[in-house]
Design a protein around this motif. Structure first.
Motif, PDB file in Angstrom:
ATOM      1  N   ALA A 154       0.836  -1.206   0.000  1.00 19.15           N
ATOM      2  CA  ALA A 154       0.000   0.000   0.000  1.00 19.15           C
ATOM      3  C   ALA A 154       0.865   1.248   0.000  1.00 19.15           C
ATOM      4  O   ALA A 154       2.004   1.241   0.458  1.00 19.15           O
ATOM      5  N   ARG A 155       0.305   2.319  -0.516  1.00 19.41           N
ATOM      6  CA  ARG A 155       1.055   3.582  -0.569  1.00 19.41           C
ATOM      7  C   ARG A 155       1.286   4.171   0.807  1.00 19.41           C
ATOM      8  O   ARG A 155       2.240   4.891   1.020  1.00 19.41           O
ATOM      9  N   ASN A 156       0.405   3.919   1.726  1.00 18.53           N
ATOM     10  CA  ASN A 156       0.545   4.434   3.080  1.00 18.53           C
ATOM     11  C   ASN A 156       0.724   3.280   4.064  1.00 18.53           C
ATOM     12  O   ASN A 156      -0.184   2.944   4.811  1.00 18.53           O
ATOM     13  N   PRO A 157       1.917   2.686   4.088  1.00 16.65           N
ATOM     14  CA  PRO A 157       2.120   1.568   5.004  1.00 16.65           C
ATOM     15  C   PRO A 157       2.072   2.074   6.446  1.00 16.65           C
ATOM     16  O   PRO A 157       2.318   3.245   6.710  1.00 16.65           O
ATOM     17  N   PRO A 158       1.752   1.186   7.379  1.00 19.42           N
ATOM     18  CA  PRO A 158       1.718   1.618   8.781  1.00 19.42           C
ATOM     19  C   PRO A 158       3.115   1.997   9.245  1.00 19.42           C
ATOM     20  O   PRO A 158       4.119   1.516   8.704  1.00 19.42           O
ATOM     21  N   PRO A 159       3.219   2.875  10.245  1.00 22.28           N
ATOM     22  CA  PRO A 159       4.543   3.273  10.732  1.00 22.28           C
ATOM     23  C   PRO A 159       5.246   2.110  11.434  1.00 22.28           C
ATOM     24  O   PRO A 159       4.612   1.165  11.891  1.00 22.28           O
ATOM     25  N   ILE A 160       6.555   2.210  11.519  1.00 27.72           N
ATOM     26  CA  ILE A 160       7.365   1.225  12.229  1.00 27.72           C
ATOM     27  C   ILE A 160       7.190   1.502  13.721  1.00 27.72           C
ATOM     28  O   ILE A 160       7.242   2.651  14.152  1.00 27.72           O
ATOM     29  N   THR A 161       6.987   0.463  14.496  1.00 26.34           N
ATOM     30  CA  THR A 161       6.803   0.616  15.939  1.00 26.34           C
ATOM     31  C   THR A 161       7.726  -0.334  16.696  1.00 26.34           C
ATOM     32  O   THR A 161       8.238  -1.292  16.130  1.00 26.34           O
ATOM     33  N   PHE A 162       7.922  -0.038  17.971  1.00 25.99           N
ATOM     34  CA  PHE A 162       8.625  -0.959  18.849  1.00 25.99           C
ATOM     35  C   PHE A 162       7.620  -1.991  19.338  1.00 25.99           C
ATOM     36  O   PHE A 162       6.486  -1.660  19.660  1.00 25.99           O
ATOM     37  N   TYR A 188      11.732  11.417  27.936  1.00 22.67           N
ATOM     38  CA  TYR A 188      11.878  10.641  26.713  1.00 22.67           C
ATOM     39  C   TYR A 188      10.765  10.978  25.740  1.00 22.67           C
ATOM     40  O   TYR A 188       9.755  11.577  26.102  1.00 22.67           O
ATOM     41  N   ALA A 189      10.968  10.581  24.494  1.00 24.60           N
ATOM     42  CA  ALA A 189       9.951  10.731  23.446  1.00 24.60           C
ATOM     43  C   ALA A 189      10.037   9.510  22.540  1.00 24.60           C
ATOM     44  O   ALA A 189      11.123   8.960  22.323  1.00 24.60           O
ATOM     45  N   ILE A 190       8.884   9.087  22.034  1.00 21.79           N
ATOM     46  CA  ILE A 190       8.845   7.959  21.106  1.00 21.79           C
ATOM     47  C   ILE A 190       8.228   8.456  19.807  1.00 21.79           C
ATOM     48  O   ILE A 190       7.168   9.075  19.815  1.00 21.79           O
ATOM     49  N   ASP A 191       8.913   8.206  18.705  1.00 22.57           N
ATOM     50  CA  ASP A 191       8.412   8.574  17.378  1.00 22.57           C
ATOM     51  C   ASP A 191       8.281   7.318  16.539  1.00 22.57           C
ATOM     52  O   ASP A 191       9.217   6.524  16.446  1.00 22.57           O
ATOM     53  N   HIS A 192       7.120   7.150  15.916  1.00 23.31           N
ATOM     54  CA  HIS A 192       6.887   6.045  14.983  1.00 23.31           C
ATOM     55  C   HIS A 192       6.790   6.640  13.596  1.00 23.31           C
ATOM     56  O   HIS A 192       5.787   7.261  13.254  1.00 23.31           O
ATOM     57  N   LEU A 193       7.828   6.455  12.812  1.00 21.49           N
ATOM     58  CA  LEU A 193       7.909   7.019  11.471  1.00 21.49           C
ATOM     59  C   LEU A 193       7.685   5.941  10.429  1.00 21.49           C
ATOM     60  O   LEU A 193       7.574   4.759  10.753  1.00 21.49           O
ATOM     61  N   ARG A 194       7.617   6.338   9.168  1.00 16.41           N
ATOM     62  CA  ARG A 194       7.410   5.356   8.089  1.00 16.41           C
ATOM     63  C   ARG A 194       8.555   4.376   7.957  1.00 16.41           C
ATOM     64  O   ARG A 194       8.363   3.210   7.654  1.00 16.41           O
ATOM     65  N   PHE A 222      13.330   6.039  19.912  1.00 16.60           N
ATOM     66  CA  PHE A 222      13.138   6.330  21.331  1.00 16.60           C
ATOM     67  C   PHE A 222      14.240   7.309  21.691  1.00 16.60           C
ATOM     68  O   PHE A 222      15.423   6.964  21.691  1.00 16.60           O
ATOM     69  N   SER A 223      13.889   8.557  21.977  1.00 17.72           N
ATOM     70  CA  SER A 223      14.864   9.606  22.297  1.00 17.72           C
ATOM     71  C   SER A 223      14.860   9.856  23.798  1.00 17.72           C
ATOM     72  O   SER A 223      13.803   9.906  24.416  1.00 17.72           O
ATOM     73  N   VAL A 224      16.062  10.023  24.362  1.00 13.26           N
ATOM     74  CA  VAL A 224      16.178  10.322  25.794  1.00 13.26           C
ATOM     75  C   VAL A 224      16.821  11.690  25.978  1.00 13.26           C
ATOM     76  O   VAL A 224      17.694  12.089  25.218  1.00 13.26           O
ATOM     77  N   PHE A 225      16.346  12.394  27.002  1.00 15.77           N
ATOM     78  CA  PHE A 225      16.765  13.773  27.252  1.00 15.77           C
ATOM     79  C   PHE A 225      17.263  13.936  28.678  1.00 15.77           C
ATOM     80  O   PHE A 225      16.769  13.284  29.592  1.00 15.77           O
ATOM     81  N   LYS A 226      18.193  14.855  28.847  1.00 17.67           N
ATOM     82  CA  LYS A 226      18.624  15.267  30.189  1.00 17.67           C
ATOM     83  C   LYS A 226      17.593  16.236  30.748  1.00 17.67           C
ATOM     84  O   LYS A 226      17.219  16.180  31.903  1.00 17.67           O
ATOM     85  N   ARG A 227      17.122  17.150  29.898  1.00 19.53           N
ATOM     86  CA  ARG A 227      16.062  18.091  30.252  1.00 19.53           C
ATOM     87  C   ARG A 227      15.087  18.181  29.093  1.00 19.53           C
ATOM     88  O   ARG A 227      15.486  18.125  27.933  1.00 19.53           O
ATOM     89  N   ALA A 228      13.825  18.362  29.400  1.00 23.78           N
ATOM     90  CA  ALA A 228      12.815  18.497  28.351  1.00 23.78           C
ATOM     91  C   ALA A 228      13.116  19.725  27.508  1.00 23.78           C
ATOM     92  O   ALA A 228      13.556  20.748  28.009  1.00 23.78           O
ATOM     93  N   GLY A 229      12.882  19.634  26.228  1.00 26.27           N
ATOM     94  CA  GLY A 229      13.085  20.767  25.335  1.00 26.27           C
ATOM     95  C   GLY A 229      14.478  20.879  24.761  1.00 26.27           C
ATOM     96  O   GLY A 229      14.752  21.772  23.969  1.00 26.27           O
ATOM     97  N   GLU A 230      15.379  20.003  25.154  1.00 24.04           N
ATOM     98  CA  GLU A 230      16.731  20.034  24.618  1.00 24.04           C
ATOM     99  C   GLU A 230      16.874  19.007  23.490  1.00 24.04           C
ATOM    100  O   GLU A 230      15.966  18.252  23.197  1.00 24.04           O
TER     101      GLU A 230
END
Length: 136
Positions: A34-42, A66-72, A77-85
């Motif tokens: 499909a043209r719009n495959p589901p995003p990759i997830t953990f 932390y933040a989790i992004d599910h992209l195509r 999984f991103s980890v931060f020392k402080r939010a917004g950095e």
């Protein structure tokens, strides 16, 4: 026009009584292309491993958010020392690299790959070896 509890259908679309979503057959070959495959997830086990490391590092005062992004093309999984950095580290899953260097990798804030491999548990061992500044 009679009043009913049923939802309105787009103009020209017929209602098929007795048909439920479980009656729909999906061709998996078409779905995968499909043209719009589901995003990759953990997967749950992958997240369990990552959150175990995250919890330990939060307990040591090294990480705070932390933040989790599910992209195509990958999950991040991103980890931060402080939010917004800028994230200190990114743990990525890229299935396209599974047959080559391995689907899992850990990158630092500059985008340098610190470790890559086929097994997430082995890749996450990088966080056992990270040196910490000791105040005297």
């Amino acid at each position: 026009m009679p009043m009913t509890d049923e939802t309105d259908l787009p103009r020209g679309e017929a209602r098929h009584y007795g048909q439920t979503t479980s009656d729909v057959v999906v061709d998996l070959h078409e779905y995968k292309q499909a043209r719009n495959p589901p995003p990759i997830t953990f997967h749950r086990r992958e997240l369990d491993l990552i959150l175990k490391v995250y919890g330990r590092m939060v307990g040591e005062g090294e990480w705070r958010d932390y933040a989790i992004d599910h992209l195509r093309d990958r999950a991040v999984f991103s980890v931060f020392k402080r939010a917004g950095e800028v994230p200190l580290y990114r743990i990525e899953k890229n299935p396209k690299l599974a047959a080559k260097q391995g689907a899992f990798s850990v990158l630092n804030a500059h985008g340098t790959i610190l470790k890559r491999g086929h097994e997430l548990s082995q890749v996450l061992k990088i966080f056992e070896k990270i040196l910490k500044l000791v105040k005297s």
